[in-house]
Design a protein around this motif. Structure first.
Motif, PDB file in Angstrom:
ATOM      1  N   PRO A  74      14.651 -16.161 -40.692  1.00 42.56           N
ATOM      2  CA  PRO A  74      15.520 -14.982 -40.805  1.00 42.56           C
ATOM      3  C   PRO A  74      14.791 -13.727 -40.341  1.00 42.56           C
ATOM      4  O   PRO A  74      13.580 -13.600 -40.520  1.00 42.56           O
ATOM      5  CB  PRO A  74      15.828 -14.922 -42.307  1.00 42.56           C
ATOM      6  N   VAL A  75      15.527 -12.836 -39.713  1.00 40.15           N
ATOM      7  CA  VAL A  75      14.925 -11.609 -39.219  1.00 40.15           C
ATOM      8  C   VAL A  75      14.439 -10.756 -40.389  1.00 40.15           C
ATOM      9  O   VAL A  75      15.115 -10.636 -41.411  1.00 40.15           O
ATOM     10  CB  VAL A  75      15.927 -10.820 -38.338  1.00 40.15           C
ATOM     11  N   GLN A  76      13.248 -10.213 -40.252  1.00 39.33           N
ATOM     12  CA  GLN A  76      12.678  -9.293 -41.231  1.00 39.33           C
ATOM     13  C   GLN A  76      12.172  -8.081 -40.465  1.00 39.33           C
ATOM     14  O   GLN A  76      11.208  -8.172 -39.727  1.00 39.33           O
ATOM     15  CB  GLN A  76      11.536  -9.954 -42.002  1.00 39.33           C
ATOM     16  N   GLY A  77      12.846  -6.952 -40.658  1.00 42.29           N
ATOM     17  CA  GLY A  77      12.541  -5.780 -39.847  1.00 42.29           C
ATOM     18  C   GLY A  77      13.317  -5.880 -38.554  1.00 42.29           C
ATOM     19  O   GLY A  77      14.509  -5.624 -38.498  1.00 42.29           O
ATOM     20  N   ASP A  78      12.640  -6.284 -37.487  1.00 37.73           N
ATOM     21  CA  ASP A  78      13.319  -6.581 -36.229  1.00 37.73           C
ATOM     22  C   ASP A  78      12.741  -7.873 -35.669  1.00 37.73           C
ATOM     23  O   ASP A  78      11.848  -8.491 -36.264  1.00 37.73           O
ATOM     24  CB  ASP A  78      13.191  -5.423 -35.231  1.00 37.73           C
ATOM     25  N   ALA A  79      13.269  -8.310 -34.523  1.00 38.51           N
ATOM     26  CA  ALA A  79      12.851  -9.588 -33.957  1.00 38.51           C
ATOM     27  C   ALA A  79      11.364  -9.591 -33.611  1.00 38.51           C
ATOM     28  O   ALA A  79      10.667 -10.589 -33.842  1.00 38.51           O
ATOM     29  CB  ALA A  79      13.679  -9.905 -32.711  1.00 38.51           C
ATOM     30  N   ALA A  80      10.867  -8.488 -33.063  1.00 34.01           N
ATOM     31  CA  ALA A  80       9.456  -8.426 -32.677  1.00 34.01           C
ATOM     32  C   ALA A  80       8.547  -8.576 -33.895  1.00 34.01           C
ATOM     33  O   ALA A  80       7.559  -9.320 -33.866  1.00 34.01           O
ATOM     34  CB  ALA A  80       9.168  -7.112 -31.948  1.00 34.01           C
ATOM     35  N   GLN A  81       8.871  -7.870 -34.974  1.00 36.00           N
ATOM     36  CA  GLN A  81       8.063  -7.971 -36.192  1.00 36.00           C
ATOM     37  C   GLN A  81       8.138  -9.373 -36.780  1.00 36.00           C
ATOM     38  O   GLN A  81       7.143  -9.908 -37.272  1.00 36.00           O
ATOM     39  CB  GLN A  81       8.552  -6.945 -37.209  1.00 36.00           C
ATOM     40  N   THR A  82       9.320  -9.978 -36.719  1.00 33.95           N
ATOM     41  CA  THR A  82       9.490 -11.333 -37.253  1.00 33.95           C
ATOM     42  C   THR A  82       8.671 -12.340 -36.458  1.00 33.95           C
ATOM     43  O   THR A  82       8.015 -13.220 -37.033  1.00 33.95           O
ATOM     44  CB  THR A  82      10.981 -11.727 -37.224  1.00 33.95           C
ATOM     45  N   LEU A  83       8.702 -12.214 -35.130  1.00 40.87           N
ATOM     46  CA  LEU A  83       7.924 -13.127 -34.288  1.00 40.87           C
ATOM     47  C   LEU A  83       6.429 -12.934 -34.510  1.00 40.87           C
ATOM     48  O   LEU A  83       5.671 -13.913 -34.550  1.00 40.87           O
ATOM     49  CB  LEU A  83       8.274 -12.900 -32.815  1.00 40.87           C
ATOM     50  N   GLU A  84       6.008 -11.697 -34.659  1.00 37.82           N
ATOM     51  CA  GLU A  84       4.588 -11.428 -34.907  1.00 37.82           C
ATOM     52  C   GLU A  84       4.140 -12.063 -36.220  1.00 37.82           C
ATOM     53  O   GLU A  84       3.065 -12.675 -36.302  1.00 37.82           O
ATOM     54  CB  GLU A  84       4.344  -9.921 -34.938  1.00 37.82           C
ATOM     55  N   ARG A  85       4.992 -11.962 -37.231  1.00 43.46           N
ATOM     56  CA  ARG A  85       4.676 -12.554 -38.538  1.00 43.46           C
ATOM     57  C   ARG A  85       4.622 -14.085 -38.439  1.00 43.46           C
ATOM     58  O   ARG A  85       3.709 -14.721 -38.967  1.00 43.46           O
ATOM     59  CB  ARG A  85       5.723 -12.114 -39.556  1.00 43.46           C
ATOM     60  N   GLN A  86       5.588 -14.663 -37.732  1.00 47.38           N
ATOM     61  CA  GLN A  86       5.620 -16.114 -37.597  1.00 47.38           C
ATOM     62  C   GLN A  86       4.453 -16.628 -36.768  1.00 47.38           C
ATOM     63  O   GLN A  86       3.888 -17.689 -37.056  1.00 47.38           O
ATOM     64  CB  GLN A  86       6.946 -16.555 -36.975  1.00 47.38           C
ATOM     65  N   ALA A  87       4.070 -15.886 -35.747  1.00 49.37           N
ATOM     66  CA  ALA A  87       2.913 -16.278 -34.936  1.00 49.37           C
ATOM     67  C   ALA A  87       1.652 -16.319 -35.793  1.00 49.37           C
ATOM     68  O   ALA A  87       0.819 -17.224 -35.652  1.00 49.37           O
ATOM     69  CB  ALA A  87       2.741 -15.297 -33.771  1.00 49.37           C
ATOM     70  N   SER A  88       1.522 -15.355 -36.695  1.00 50.36           N
ATOM     71  CA  SER A  88       0.372 -15.336 -37.591  1.00 50.36           C
ATOM     72  C   SER A  88       0.395 -16.527 -38.541  1.00 50.36           C
ATOM     73  O   SER A  88      -0.630 -17.187 -38.761  1.00 50.36           O
ATOM     74  CB  SER A  88       0.346 -14.022 -38.374  1.00 50.36           C
ATOM     75  N   LEU A  89       1.569 -16.827 -39.097  1.00 55.12           N
ATOM     76  CA  LEU A  89       1.692 -17.955 -40.018  1.00 55.12           C
ATOM     77  C   LEU A  89       1.388 -19.285 -39.324  1.00 55.12           C
ATOM     78  O   LEU A  89       0.775 -20.184 -39.915  1.00 55.12           O
ATOM     79  CB  LEU A  89       3.105 -17.994 -40.626  1.00 55.12           C
ATOM     80  N   PHE A  90       1.802 -19.409 -38.085  1.00 57.58           N
ATOM     81  CA  PHE A  90       1.601 -20.649 -37.334  1.00 57.58           C
ATOM     82  C   PHE A  90       0.181 -20.751 -36.778  1.00 57.58           C
ATOM     83  O   PHE A  90      -0.272 -21.816 -36.378  1.00 57.58           O
ATOM     84  CB  PHE A  90       2.628 -20.717 -36.192  1.00 57.58           C
ATOM     85  N   GLY A  91      -0.530 -19.621 -36.761  1.00 63.43           N
ATOM     86  CA  GLY A  91      -1.864 -19.599 -36.164  1.00 63.43           C
ATOM     87  C   GLY A  91      -1.812 -19.639 -34.658  1.00 63.43           C
ATOM     88  O   GLY A  91      -2.712 -20.179 -34.002  1.00 63.43           O
ATOM     89  N   ALA A  92      -0.766 -19.045 -34.086  1.00 64.52           N
ATOM     90  CA  ALA A  92      -0.571 -19.096 -32.633  1.00 64.52           C
ATOM     91  C   ALA A  92      -1.577 -18.208 -31.912  1.00 64.52           C
ATOM     92  O   ALA A  92      -1.862 -17.092 -32.345  1.00 64.52           O
ATOM     93  CB  ALA A  92       0.845 -18.665 -32.279  1.00 64.52           C
ATOM     94  N   GLU A  93      -2.088 -18.716 -30.799  1.00 63.25           N
ATOM     95  CA  GLU A  93      -2.967 -17.934 -29.925  1.00 63.25           C
ATOM     96  C   GLU A  93      -2.234 -17.444 -28.681  1.00 63.25           C
ATOM     97  O   GLU A  93      -2.782 -16.656 -27.911  1.00 63.25           O
ATOM     98  CB  GLU A  93      -4.169 -18.792 -29.511  1.00 63.25           C
ATOM     99  N   MET A  94      -1.001 -17.909 -28.500  1.00 63.40           N
ATOM    100  CA  MET A  94      -0.178 -17.459 -27.384  1.00 63.40           C
ATOM    101  C   MET A  94       1.272 -17.406 -27.845  1.00 63.40           C
ATOM    102  O   MET A  94       1.734 -18.284 -28.579  1.00 63.40           O
ATOM    103  CB  MET A  94      -0.312 -18.388 -26.166  1.00 63.40           C
ATOM    104  N   LEU A  95       1.976 -16.360 -27.411  1.00 64.08           N
ATOM    105  CA  LEU A  95       3.403 -16.222 -27.663  1.00 64.08           C
ATOM    106  C   LEU A  95       4.116 -16.247 -26.321  1.00 64.08           C
ATOM    107  O   LEU A  95       3.815 -15.446 -25.433  1.00 64.08           O
ATOM    108  CB  LEU A  95       3.698 -14.915 -28.403  1.00 64.08           C
ATOM    109  N   VAL A  96       5.050 -17.189 -26.166  1.00 60.39           N
ATOM    110  CA  VAL A  96       5.827 -17.321 -24.933  1.00 60.39           C
ATOM    111  C   VAL A  96       7.207 -16.753 -25.191  1.00 60.39           C
ATOM    112  O   VAL A  96       7.906 -17.182 -26.113  1.00 60.39           O
ATOM    113  CB  VAL A  96       5.931 -18.804 -24.503  1.00 60.39           C
TER     114      VAL A  96
END
Length: 264
Positions: free
Chosen positions: A231-253
């Protein structure tokens, strides 16, 4: 500091790194480090465009002193850009990387156009991220994104080697998202884990192809893929940034969309 990448992305033969000397003294060089690392990993040829921003002379009588200062500054910027390029050639030779350089000195619009045109000849362009909204580097990013037709890797400060073991793919079913994921296939195949993530609640995705439908396509390409909707939290960019951190992502496509600079 990320661990060095072990599996090598395949299919990359030409990598372009764009550097710009504007004379501020705070230009970052993460893109160069990542480009060198990635070229060494894949065996790709590396082209470095180390450009100097050429300042324009002022016309009219009485401006001689100012013009002398402009000429001197242009010489200084060109010398710094060439020094960066020559150091990069030395580093590439030490790493066994095939490397060529370009050191153009161009005014603002021509510099953006030159890099954009050069990016069309490469498999991938690597640029430094730029935090300032109104900055030449931001215009270079926009030029390559929307004018080259080729993928772009934007590198945040502090990265000194390429690593993309875990990758997050932002998915909304759009043509832009599909194009970005396809362009990223060399990295997705080499990654240890890939997560397709859709942000729910920011816009209507009811008619879009779901991430769960896209995942089998990636799996057929040998990608170790999972799917998640958040679910969106804040805006899409903030949500993706949060999810990337949780997943331990080193690249966002993710796909690129045109927005006004004010809206961004």
């Amino acid at each position: 500091m990320p661990k060095p990448q072990t599996a090598a992305p395949t299919g990359l033969r030409d990598i372009l790194v764009g550097l710009t000397e504007e004379g501020r003294g705070d230009e970052t060089a993460s893109a160069l480090s990542v480009g060198l690392s990635l070229a060494g990993l894949t065996g790709a040829h590396l082209t470095i465009q180390s450009a100097a921003r050429h300042l324009t002379l002022v016309a009219g009588a009485g401006w001689g002193f100012v013009n002398d200062l402009v000429v001197e500054e242009n010489r200084r910027l060109s010398a710094r850009a060439r020094a960066v390029a020559e150091r990069a050639v030395t580093e590439a030779a030490l790493e066994g990387v095939s490397c060529s350089i370009e050191v153009p000195a161009l005014a603002y619009p021509e510099l953006v156009g030159r890099l954009t045109a050069r990016a069309r000849l490469a498999d991938l362009t690597v640029l430094d991220a730029e935090a300032r909204e109104l900055d030449l580097d931001r215009d270079l990013i926009d030029g390559v994104l929307f004018g080259s037709g080729r993928p772009l890797l934007v590198v945040p400060p502090g990265c000194d080697a390429f690593s993309a073991r875990r990758i997050l793919v932002a998915w909304d079913g759009s043509a832009q998202a599909a194009r970005a994921a396809n362009d990223a296939l060399p990295f997705l195949r080499a990654a240890e884990a890939v997560e397709i993530v859709s942000v729910v609640g920011e816009k209507d995705l009811s008619t879009a192809v779901a991430g769960a439908e896209f995942a089998p396509h990636l799996a057929r390409h040998g990608v170790n893929v999972s799917v998640n909707s958040v679910p969106v939290q804040g805006d899409a960019a903030q949500t993706l940034e949060r999810q990337a951190s949780l997943f331990g992502a080193e690249m966002l496509v993710m796909g690129a969309y045109r927005h006004s600079r004010l809206k961004e």
